[in-house]
Design a protein around this motif. Structure first.
Motif: not given
Length: 203
Positions: A76-85, A98-102, A118-122
């Motif tokens: 789970e530690a390898h699931v991370i959030n990266i800035d959209k920038s 960059i889209f969900k599932g890519a 890509v799991l999710d985008i906010n």
């Protein structure tokens, strides 16, 4: 000191995983597009190479690898959030890639390449899974050796030159989470490519 002898191996295989107790084929290397590699260079999983390196042309094989022998456990530690920038081109978010599932090629500060899903985008972050797609799974390989011989000096030197020019890592252990979007790495895996992470070879 004896010089290391590398073998050149060409083989076909079907890779199966278990889902709900049933085997499902996850990947295949056919006679038209076989998997070829040189031993001793980490081109295949260590356990995979160990199973096939002493087989002869025409021999068939069937064996299973545990997650520890293959791509490790799912972390789970390898699931991370990266800035959209990070995924911005000319001040615009890269919606095309960059889209969900890519499956997205990334690069860390050391220049190592690897793939993330890509799991999710906010509004601010892109949630990425850096686990290998086959992490946590037992893998079964069934196939046949098409060619097995000592690698020539030219083949070894050619491969070393290739990896020096197209170095590509495989796995989130290479990532310190300071990741850059990398358009230079092909999104589509092909057997023998220098980028990607698929069945055993650096995919």
């Amino acid at each position: 000191m004896d010089q290391i002898q590398h073998k050149y191996i060409v083989l076909t295989y079907k890779l199966f995983t278990k889902q709900d107790g049933k085997e499902e084929m996850a990947e295949e290397a056919t006679e038209q597009r076989p998997f070829s590699f040189l031993t001793g260079f980490g081109m295949a999983l260590d356990a995979f190479e160990e199973k096939v390196k002493d087989l002869n042309e025409g021999e068939e094989f069937s064996f299973s690898l545990t997650p520890e022998q293959a791509y490790g456990n799912y972390e789970e530690a390898h699931v991370i959030n990266i800035d959209k920038s990070v995924f911005t081109i000319n001040n615009h978010f890269d919606h095309e890639h960059i889209f969900k599932g890519a499956i997205v090629p990334l690069q860390n500060e050391d220049g190592n390449h690897f793939l993330g899903k890509v799991l999710d985008i906010n509004d601010e972050k892109v949630k990425m899974d850096l686990n290998h797609p086959l992490a946590g799974q037992e893998l079964t390989f069934k196939g046949k050796i098409m060619e097995a011989r000592e690698a020539t000096k030219e083949e070894v030197e050619g491969f070393i030159k290739h990896i020096e020019q197209h170095h590509c890592g495989c796995g989130c252990e290479d990532c310190d989470h300071n990741c850059d979007h990398d358009h230079d790495c092909d999104h589509d895996h092909e057997h023998g490519d220098s980028c990607g992470c698929g069945c055993g070879h650096c995919h």
